[in-house]
Scaffold this motif. Sequence first.
Motif, PDB file in Angstrom:
ATOM      1  N   THR A   9      -1.171   5.137  10.913  1.00  0.00           N
ATOM      2  CA  THR A   9      -2.415   5.215  11.657  1.00  0.00           C
ATOM      3  C   THR A   9      -2.446   6.441  12.556  1.00  0.00           C
ATOM      4  OG1 THR A   9      -2.740   2.813  11.635  1.00  0.00           O
ATOM      5  CG2 THR A   9      -3.865   4.048  13.369  1.00  0.00           C
ATOM      6  N   ALA A  10      -1.368   6.669  13.280  1.00  0.00           N
ATOM      7  CA  ALA A  10      -1.312   7.810  14.197  1.00  0.00           C
ATOM      8  C   ALA A  10      -1.357   9.132  13.441  1.00  0.00           C
ATOM      9  CB  ALA A  10      -0.047   7.723  15.049  1.00  0.00           C
ATOM     10  N   LEU A  11      -0.630   9.209  12.329  1.00  0.00           N
ATOM     11  CA  LEU A  11      -0.652  10.428  11.528  1.00  0.00           C
ATOM     12  C   LEU A  11      -2.051  10.676  10.968  1.00  0.00           C
ATOM     13  CD1 LEU A  11       2.699  10.033   9.538  1.00  0.00           C
ATOM     14  CD2 LEU A  11       2.247  11.673  11.375  1.00  0.00           C
ATOM     15  N   GLY A  12      -2.673   9.630  10.440  1.00  0.00           N
ATOM     16  CA  GLY A  12      -3.995   9.777   9.859  1.00  0.00           C
ATOM     17  C   GLY A  12      -5.028  10.207  10.882  1.00  0.00           C
ATOM     18  N   PHE A  19       0.866  -1.184   0.000  1.00  0.00           N
ATOM     19  CA  PHE A  19       0.000   0.000   0.000  1.00  0.00           C
ATOM     20  C   PHE A  19       0.897   1.226   0.000  1.00  0.00           C
ATOM     21  CE2 PHE A  19      -2.692   3.335   1.522  1.00  0.00           C
ATOM     22  CZ  PHE A  19      -4.005   2.970   1.240  1.00  0.00           C
ATOM     23  N   TYR A  20       0.844   1.998  -1.084  1.00  0.00           N
ATOM     24  CA  TYR A  20       1.676   3.191  -1.229  1.00  0.00           C
ATOM     25  C   TYR A  20       0.852   4.411  -0.821  1.00  0.00           C
ATOM     26  CZ  TYR A  20       4.739   0.174  -4.015  1.00  0.00           C
ATOM     27  OH  TYR A  20       5.569  -0.837  -4.440  1.00  0.00           O
ATOM     28  N   PHE A  21       1.336   5.147   0.172  1.00  0.00           N
ATOM     29  CA  PHE A  21       0.555   6.239   0.741  1.00  0.00           C
ATOM     30  C   PHE A  21       1.366   7.519   0.862  1.00  0.00           C
ATOM     31  CE2 PHE A  21       2.840   4.624   4.391  1.00  0.00           C
ATOM     32  CZ  PHE A  21       3.090   5.745   5.177  1.00  0.00           C
ATOM     33  N   ASP A  22       0.641   8.635   0.778  1.00  0.00           N
ATOM     34  CA  ASP A  22       1.136   9.931   1.215  1.00  0.00           C
ATOM     35  C   ASP A  22       0.284  10.318   2.413  1.00  0.00           C
ATOM     36  OD1 ASP A  22       1.312  12.876   1.512  1.00  0.00           O
ATOM     37  OD2 ASP A  22       2.523  12.778  -0.314  1.00  0.00           O
ATOM     38  N   PRO A  23       0.889  10.665   3.551  1.00  0.00           N
ATOM     39  CA  PRO A  23       0.102  10.858   4.772  1.00  0.00           C
ATOM     40  C   PRO A  23      -0.854  12.040   4.741  1.00  0.00           C
ATOM     41  CG  PRO A  23       2.402  11.438   5.141  1.00  0.00           C
ATOM     42  CD  PRO A  23       2.333  10.761   3.812  1.00  0.00           C
ATOM     43  N   VAL A  24      -0.724  12.971   3.791  1.00  0.00           N
ATOM     44  CA  VAL A  24      -1.633  14.113   3.760  1.00  0.00           C
ATOM     45  C   VAL A  24      -2.785  13.926   2.782  1.00  0.00           C
ATOM     46  CG1 VAL A  24       0.185  15.716   4.459  1.00  0.00           C
ATOM     47  CG2 VAL A  24      -0.337  15.418   2.016  1.00  0.00           C
ATOM     48  N   CYS A  25      -2.873  12.775   2.135  1.00  0.00           N
ATOM     49  CA  CYS A  25      -3.945  12.527   1.167  1.00  0.00           C
ATOM     50  C   CYS A  25      -5.171  11.959   1.879  1.00  0.00           C
ATOM     51  CB  CYS A  25      -3.481  11.565   0.084  1.00  0.00           C
ATOM     52  SG  CYS A  25      -4.801  11.132  -1.088  1.00  0.00           S
ATOM     53  N   PRO A  26      -6.297  12.671   1.890  1.00  0.00           N
ATOM     54  CA  PRO A  26      -7.472  12.171   2.604  1.00  0.00           C
ATOM     55  C   PRO A  26      -8.063  10.914   1.987  1.00  0.00           C
ATOM     56  CG  PRO A  26      -8.027  14.137   1.349  1.00  0.00           C
ATOM     57  CD  PRO A  26      -6.538  13.997   1.288  1.00  0.00           C
ATOM     58  N   ASP A  52       1.020  31.144   7.831  1.00  0.00           N
ATOM     59  CA  ASP A  52       2.111  31.881   7.174  1.00  0.00           C
ATOM     60  C   ASP A  52       2.817  31.033   6.119  1.00  0.00           C
ATOM     61  OD1 ASP A  52       1.594  34.092   8.776  1.00  0.00           O
ATOM     62  OD2 ASP A  52       2.984  33.414  10.341  1.00  0.00           O
ATOM     63  N   ASP A  53       2.031  30.397   5.253  1.00  0.00           N
ATOM     64  CA  ASP A  53       2.528  29.585   4.134  1.00  0.00           C
ATOM     65  C   ASP A  53       3.245  28.308   4.569  1.00  0.00           C
ATOM     66  OD1 ASP A  53       1.558  31.421   2.248  1.00  0.00           O
ATOM     67  OD2 ASP A  53       3.391  32.623   2.378  1.00  0.00           O
ATOM     68  N   THR A  54       3.167  27.966   5.852  1.00  0.00           N
ATOM     69  CA  THR A  54       3.749  26.722   6.349  1.00  0.00           C
ATOM     70  C   THR A  54       2.631  25.800   6.810  1.00  0.00           C
ATOM     71  OG1 THR A  54       5.810  27.763   7.061  1.00  0.00           O
ATOM     72  CG2 THR A  54       5.235  25.676   8.098  1.00  0.00           C
ATOM     73  N   ASP A  55       2.670  24.570   6.344  1.00  0.00           N
ATOM     74  CA  ASP A  55       1.693  23.586   6.793  1.00  0.00           C
ATOM     75  C   ASP A  55       2.230  22.921   8.059  1.00  0.00           C
ATOM     76  OD1 ASP A  55       0.233  21.049   7.085  1.00  0.00           O
ATOM     77  OD2 ASP A  55      -0.609  21.511   5.124  1.00  0.00           O
ATOM     78  N   LEU A  56       1.520  23.083   9.155  1.00  0.00           N
ATOM     79  CA  LEU A  56       2.010  22.634  10.458  1.00  0.00           C
ATOM     80  C   LEU A  56       2.193  21.128  10.542  1.00  0.00           C
ATOM     81  CD1 LEU A  56      -0.080  24.937  12.843  1.00  0.00           C
ATOM     82  CD2 LEU A  56       2.232  25.297  11.943  1.00  0.00           C
ATOM     83  N   ARG A  57       1.572  20.380   9.626  1.00  0.00           N
ATOM     84  CA  ARG A  57       1.740  18.924   9.655  1.00  0.00           C
ATOM     85  C   ARG A  57       3.174  18.502   9.358  1.00  0.00           C
ATOM     86  NH1 ARG A  57      -3.172  17.625   5.618  1.00  0.00           N
ATOM     87  NH2 ARG A  57      -2.166  19.400   4.598  1.00  0.00           N
ATOM     88  N   GLY A  58       3.931  19.367   8.748  1.00  0.00           N
ATOM     89  CA  GLY A  58       5.313  19.045   8.421  1.00  0.00           C
ATOM     90  C   GLY A  58       6.315  19.566   9.427  1.00  0.00           C
ATOM     91  N   THR A  59       5.868  19.884  10.644  1.00  0.00           N
ATOM     92  CA  THR A  59       6.747  20.489  11.644  1.00  0.00           C
ATOM     93  C   THR A  59       7.048  19.515  12.781  1.00  0.00           C
ATOM     94  OG1 THR A  59       4.912  21.395  12.956  1.00  0.00           O
ATOM     95  CG2 THR A  59       5.775  22.758  11.146  1.00  0.00           C
ATOM     96  N   ALA A  60       8.125  19.819  13.504  1.00  0.00           N
ATOM     97  CA  ALA A  60       8.502  19.006  14.663  1.00  0.00           C
ATOM     98  C   ALA A  60       7.440  19.071  15.755  1.00  0.00           C
ATOM     99  CB  ALA A  60       9.857  19.477  15.201  1.00  0.00           C
ATOM    100  N   ASP A  61       6.805  20.217  15.912  1.00  0.00           N
ATOM    101  CA  ASP A  61       5.773  20.350  16.943  1.00  0.00           C
ATOM    102  C   ASP A  61       4.611  19.398  16.698  1.00  0.00           C
ATOM    103  OD1 ASP A  61       7.181  22.264  18.320  1.00  0.00           O
ATOM    104  OD2 ASP A  61       6.104  23.970  17.447  1.00  0.00           O
TER     105      ASP A  61
END
Length: 241
Positions: A89-92, A7-14, A106-115
């Motif tokens: 699973t956790a990301l989804g 199963f090939y996935f991108d974690p931001v694809c609904p 501010d043009d940054t998607d927070l899903r790609g951050t360390a926080d």
Amino acid sequence: MAPDIAFYFDPVCPFAWMTSKWIRTVQAQRDYTVDWRFISLRLLNAHVDYDAHFPPEYEAGHTAGLRLLRAAASIRGEHGPEPIGPLYTALGHAIFDSHTGSYLVDDTDLRGTADFLDPILTDLGLPSHHVDALDDTSLDTLIQAETDEALALTGRDVGTPIIQFQPPEGVAFFGPVISRLPSDEDATRLWDHVIGLASFPGFAELKRSLREKPQLVAFGVADDQVGVAEDWHAGSRRTDE
């Protein structure tokens, strides 16, 4: 031993997330093994002018997906493939099942951050140093190779997810794109229909452009209204569209 499903996935694809939930239901009922692999929408669309082809937030979102895949690649490199299913699973759940509204600041998607990632790693018992991989562009070579691997199975004019049944030689396809989670009973029926259709050597495409938004909390569907689709197998009439 080869897995039953790749199963090939991108974690931001609904739609990949919804399909993955269906696949987990099928996996539980059929006792399948699943290899959760990477396909990056950002790399897949590297040649595309985002300003001309996508809404403004898509580039930041696809970039966040690539950053999360870098962390996933770092985790797989250090710990093997076993944590990738629980990580996805956790990301989804965090992205689609427990959050509404935009992640864009501010043009940054927070899903790609360390926080965003660090508490997920903590919950999974994974080392926090994997957040450093978010910025590690050297991992893009591996993610690109896996993206190319997926596209070699289906052709390039597709998105996510891509599924292969009985790899490395088994049938592969993009999707299916579903907006609702089938019931437990319908999950395996749908699976058998999809595999049967995709296995026909002359089959190329079945598509309709009319679709509803994914029935997920992230898209404003109330948590108590998120459920499974009504039974569709007893007849040809759909009552929920």
